[in-house]
Write a protein that holds these residues in place. Structure first.
Motif, PDB file in Angstrom:
ATOM      1  N   SER A  54       0.808  -1.223   0.000  1.00 27.98           N
ATOM      2  CA  SER A  54       0.000   0.000   0.000  1.00 27.98           C
ATOM      3  C   SER A  54       0.840   1.272   0.000  1.00 27.98           C
ATOM      4  N   SER A  55       2.159   1.136  -0.239  1.00 28.18           N
ATOM      5  CA  SER A  55       3.026   2.325  -0.210  1.00 28.18           C
ATOM      6  C   SER A  55       2.704   3.302  -1.332  1.00 28.18           C
ATOM      7  N   LEU A  56       2.044   2.817  -2.392  1.00 26.06           N
ATOM      8  CA  LEU A  56       1.753   3.681  -3.536  1.00 26.06           C
ATOM      9  C   LEU A  56       0.521   4.559  -3.346  1.00 26.06           C
ATOM     10  N   PHE A  57      -0.338   4.233  -2.390  1.00 25.39           N
ATOM     11  CA  PHE A  57      -1.623   4.927  -2.311  1.00 25.39           C
ATOM     12  C   PHE A  57      -1.526   6.433  -2.056  1.00 25.39           C
ATOM     13  N   PRO A  58      -0.601   6.927  -1.219  1.00 25.90           N
ATOM     14  CA  PRO A  58      -0.547   8.381  -1.020  1.00 25.90           C
ATOM     15  C   PRO A  58      -0.185   9.171  -2.278  1.00 25.90           C
ATOM     16  N   PHE A  59       0.583   8.560  -3.203  1.00 27.56           N
ATOM     17  CA  PHE A  59       0.969   9.298  -4.406  1.00 27.56           C
ATOM     18  C   PHE A  59       0.301   8.759  -5.669  1.00 27.56           C
ATOM     19  N   LEU A  60      -0.526   7.728  -5.553  1.00 26.00           N
ATOM     20  CA  LEU A  60      -1.126   7.123  -6.736  1.00 26.00           C
ATOM     21  C   LEU A  60      -2.019   8.123  -7.482  1.00 26.00           C
ATOM     22  N   TYR A  61      -2.728   8.948  -6.750  1.00 23.98           N
ATOM     23  CA  TYR A  61      -3.597   9.970  -7.360  1.00 23.98           C
ATOM     24  C   TYR A  61      -2.793  10.874  -8.284  1.00 23.98           C
ATOM     25  N   PHE A  62      -1.623  11.318  -7.795  1.00 22.34           N
ATOM     26  CA  PHE A  62      -0.782  12.221  -8.586  1.00 22.34           C
ATOM     27  C   PHE A  62      -0.063  11.468  -9.704  1.00 22.34           C
ATOM     28  N   MET A  63       0.299  10.214  -9.440  1.00 25.56           N
ATOM     29  CA  MET A  63       0.981   9.396 -10.437  1.00 25.56           C
ATOM     30  C   MET A  63       0.089   9.168 -11.663  1.00 25.56           C
ATOM     31  N   ILE A  64      -1.173   8.815 -11.408  1.00 27.04           N
ATOM     32  CA  ILE A  64      -2.121   8.610 -12.510  1.00 27.04           C
ATOM     33  C   ILE A  64      -2.331   9.912 -13.272  1.00 27.04           C
ATOM     34  N   GLY A  65      -2.374  11.033 -12.550  1.00 32.28           N
ATOM     35  CA  GLY A  65      -2.510  12.327 -13.206  1.00 32.28           C
ATOM     36  C   GLY A  65      -1.334  12.624 -14.127  1.00 32.28           C
ATOM     37  N   ASP A  66      -0.113  12.252 -13.694  1.00 36.75           N
ATOM     38  CA  ASP A  66       1.083  12.488 -14.513  1.00 36.75           C
ATOM     39  C   ASP A  66       1.116  11.603 -15.753  1.00 36.75           C
ATOM     40  N   PHE A  67       0.456  10.438 -15.693  1.00 40.04           N
ATOM     41  CA  PHE A  67       0.422   9.553 -16.862  1.00 40.04           C
ATOM     42  C   PHE A  67      -0.482  10.102 -17.981  1.00 40.04           C
ATOM     43  N   ASN A  68      -1.316  11.080 -17.634  1.00 37.35           N
ATOM     44  CA  ASN A  68      -2.217  11.717 -18.609  1.00 37.35           C
ATOM     45  C   ASN A  68      -3.157  10.727 -19.292  1.00 37.35           C
ATOM     46  N   ILE A  69      -3.575   9.720 -18.525  1.00 33.99           N
ATOM     47  CA  ILE A  69      -4.505   8.746 -19.087  1.00 33.99           C
ATOM     48  C   ILE A  69      -5.952   9.089 -18.757  1.00 33.99           C
ATOM     49  N   ALA A  70      -6.168   9.834 -17.671  1.00 33.53           N
ATOM     50  CA  ALA A  70      -7.519  10.239 -17.277  1.00 33.53           C
ATOM     51  C   ALA A  70      -7.916  11.511 -18.024  1.00 33.53           C
ATOM     52  N   LYS A  71      -9.048  11.461 -18.705  1.00 35.89           N
ATOM     53  CA  LYS A  71      -9.506  12.615 -19.475  1.00 35.89           C
ATOM     54  C   LYS A  71     -10.009  13.734 -18.574  1.00 35.89           C
ATOM     55  N   LYS A  72     -10.597  13.353 -17.425  1.00 37.16           N
ATOM     56  CA  LYS A  72     -11.080  14.320 -16.444  1.00 37.16           C
ATOM     57  C   LYS A  72     -10.477  14.006 -15.088  1.00 37.16           C
ATOM     58  N   GLU A  73     -10.409  15.021 -14.250  1.00 36.90           N
ATOM     59  CA  GLU A  73      -9.845  14.815 -12.915  1.00 36.90           C
ATOM     60  C   GLU A  73     -10.666  13.808 -12.126  1.00 36.90           C
ATOM     61  N   GLU A  74     -11.985  13.796 -12.369  1.00 34.89           N
ATOM     62  CA  GLU A  74     -12.847  12.862 -11.652  1.00 34.89           C
ATOM     63  C   GLU A  74     -12.601  11.413 -12.054  1.00 34.89           C
ATOM     64  N   ASP A  75     -11.907  11.175 -13.173  1.00 30.67           N
ATOM     65  CA  ASP A  75     -11.643   9.812 -13.643  1.00 30.67           C
ATOM     66  C   ASP A  75     -10.363   9.223 -13.072  1.00 30.67           C
ATOM     67  N   ILE A  76      -9.587   9.999 -12.337  1.00 32.81           N
ATOM     68  CA  ILE A  76      -8.306   9.516 -11.809  1.00 32.81           C
ATOM     69  C   ILE A  76      -8.512   8.309 -10.896  1.00 32.81           C
ATOM     70  N   GLY A  77      -9.536   8.376 -10.034  1.00 35.02           N
ATOM     71  CA  GLY A  77      -9.803   7.265  -9.123  1.00 35.02           C
ATOM     72  C   GLY A  77     -10.109   5.972  -9.854  1.00 35.02           C
ATOM     73  N   PHE A  78     -10.745   6.068 -11.016  1.00 36.54           N
ATOM     74  CA  PHE A  78     -11.087   4.890 -11.819  1.00 36.54           C
ATOM     75  C   PHE A  78      -9.823   4.146 -12.229  1.00 36.54           C
ATOM     76  N   TYR A  79      -8.846   4.854 -12.782  1.00 33.10           N
ATOM     77  CA  TYR A  79      -7.601   4.220 -13.224  1.00 33.10           C
ATOM     78  C   TYR A  79      -6.721   3.817 -12.041  1.00 33.10           C
ATOM     79  N   ALA A  80      -6.764   4.592 -10.968  1.00 29.13           N
ATOM     80  CA  ALA A  80      -5.968   4.263  -9.786  1.00 29.13           C
ATOM     81  C   ALA A  80      -6.378   2.908  -9.210  1.00 29.13           C
ATOM     82  N   GLY A  81      -7.662   2.598  -9.284  1.00 29.64           N
ATOM     83  CA  GLY A  81      -8.141   1.329  -8.754  1.00 29.64           C
ATOM     84  C   GLY A  81      -7.518   0.127  -9.431  1.00 29.64           C
ATOM     85  N   PHE A  82      -7.286   0.201 -10.739  1.00 29.48           N
ATOM     86  CA  PHE A  82      -6.715  -0.934 -11.468  1.00 29.48           C
ATOM     87  C   PHE A  82      -5.234  -1.133 -11.124  1.00 29.48           C
TER      88      PHE A  82
END
Length: 481
Positions: A54-82
């Motif tokens: 679980s060491s990734l969870f504090p920065f996973l939100y920002f990590m997914i944002g940096d990957f530019n895979i989420a079209k909207k900010e609200e979609d970050i949690g969707f990709y973070a879950g996978f």
């Protein structure tokens, strides 16, 4: 000749010079004093395998944002879950295999492969260039890190009888601490060029890969643990003798006649027909699903902006909260849990812990309405209490599982529990990410708007687990009848 002297003779007679398991048995028989080295070894091995989960969870939100895979900010949690669930998916697919390998080739090889996998794949995860590389490296980390089941069997085999309870407690406590300290490290060490610009430049590897430092720190620790594990003894017997079974039965009968009679009555019982074991594993899976979902949701909720019902915390802020939680959990487990378990029993401890966590979670959405010192104090107190209650519940179920079977069945029983737990923990982050993303899009809903829906669903899952701790579902262990 007394029964103790006869038992010593049996041990001498069945000793094989070239068998590592026999050498460990002799060592245990001759040794006196507190097994400090063995306890520390088990502790750091379990801690090593728990830290990256679980060491990734504090920065996973920002990590997914940096990957530019989420079209909207609200979609970050969707990709973070996978990304969060890929580790547990890999572990679920391979836990039984690693259990078979441990029973056939020994506990030590599986332990070494598990710790070495943290060194390799956790480092590669920190260097992830895109979303799919993150998923693949986490999946491989889970697939090759199958030592949690074998380390439970190892802990039972390396300690003398009077210290086996301490060994089980060490495993569960180190596991719980790892799940707290891991996210704390992730929060403190992520994006070091931004958090500590005087120490790390934007041009360094830690500036180019902002989430590499926490992974690298855990991998260095795992490398040290791997080196230390080279010197641990193997506990698996590598011989088969016609008279071993009769000697084992005679010795077990002398050591614990009542337990031996119970063992004989249940000798042909399949683990899958052992309802006290299976029922405790099912409840364990429900609590594990809740805990993994809570771990991801807590960090996503804390990192998300205030306008979506979050706290607007940075990864370092989340790390601070989790570090305090880890310290509080360590103090409680080392000082108070054993007294509570002896006084109330594991079932009652699990039931009370789950019930109190239900009440606590119901107030989480209100925490987001606070600010300043009131927010900091309330959030830290709530996080400490929630993590203490979670580990108390899980530890109680862990004790129930190991008491529900004979010692020679514990490896297989732990393998079944690991597989079930991993499947449910793989579902947890994916479901949590999807639900969290969905909840942020319904801020104006009439029924449980925003994050209120997330914590309500968490409570539904937890309530199901609490209900299952009652009879007739959760049965008493066979030896207690």
């Amino acid at each position: 000749m007394s029964s103790e002297e006869y038992a010593e003779c049996l041990l001498e007679n069945k000793h094989h010079e070239d068998c590592p398991g026999c050498k460990v048995d002799q060592m245990k028989r001759l040794r006196r004093g507190f097994p400090f080295w063995e306890l520390c070894t088990v502790w750091i091995i379990v801690l090593c395998t728990a830290l990256p989960i679980s060491s990734l969870f504090p920065f996973l939100y920002f990590m997914i944002g940096d990957f530019n895979i989420a079209k909207k900010e609200e979609d970050i949690g969707f990709y973070a879950g996978f990304v969060g669930c890929s580790f547990m998916l890999g572990r679920a697919l391979t836990s039984v295999i690693w259990g078979i390998v441990a029973d056939r080739y020994g506990r030590k090889p599986v332990i070494l492969i598990g710790t070495a996998s943290v060194v390799i794949f956790n480092t590669l995860f920190g260097l992830s260039l895109n979303f799919w590389m993150a998923i693949v490296t986490r999946f491989c980390l889970g697939s090759f890190n199958g030592l949690l089941g074998p380390i439970k069997a190892y802990a039972m085999e390396i300690f003398r009888d009077e210290y086996q309870g301490l060994a089980l407690s060490a495993v569960s406590t180190a596991w719980g601490i790892g799940l707290i300290v891991g996210p704390a490290l992730g929060g403190f060490l992520a994006e070091p060029a931004k958090q500590y610009p005087s120490l790390f430049s934007e041009e360094s590897i830690f500036g180019k890969f902002p989430y590499f430092l926490p992974c690298f720190a855990i991998s260095i620790f795992a490398l040290l643990v791997t080196i230390i594990s080279l010197w641990i003894p193997e506990t698996l017997h590598n011989h088969k003798s016609d008279d071993d079974s009769s000697h084992d039965k005679s010795f077990d009968a002398l050591k614990d006649p009542e337990s031996h009679q119970a063992s004989e009555r249940n000798e042909e019982t399949s683990l899958l027909k052992n309802w006290p074991l299976i029922s405790s594993i099912i409840v364990y899976c429900i609590f594990s699903l809740h805990d993994m979902a809570y771990t991801e949701i807590f960090s996503l909720w804390a990192n998300s902006p205030r306008k979506y019902g979050g706290l607007g915390y940075s990864s370092a802020d989340v790390g601070s909260v989790l570090a305090i939680s880890g310290f509080g959990l360590l103090i409680f487990q080392l000082s108070l849990y054993s007294y509570a378990e002896r006084l109330l029993g594991p079932i009652i401890v699990t039931r009370i812990s789950g019930s109190l966590a239900l009440v606590l979670l119901a107030f989480y959405p209100l925490i987001a309405k606070l600010s300043g010192f009131a927010l900091t104090l309330t959030l830290n107190c709530a996080s400490v209490a929630k993590n203490v209650l979670s580990v108390c519940a899980i530890t109680g179920l862990f004790i129930l599982q190991n008491k529900a079977v004979r010692q020679d069945q514990r490896g297989a029983a732990n393998g079944i529990a690991m597989t079930g737990m991993s499947i449910f923990k793989a579902i947890g982050p994916a479901a949590a990410g999807i639900i969290f993303s969905w909840s942020e899009k319904r801020q104006d809903a009439a029924f449980l708007p925003g994050t209120q829906m997330v914590f309500f669903i968490l409570n539904v899952v937890l309530a199901l687990g609490v209900v299952m701790t009652f009879k007739p579902f959760l049965a008493e262990t066979q030896e207690e009848h």
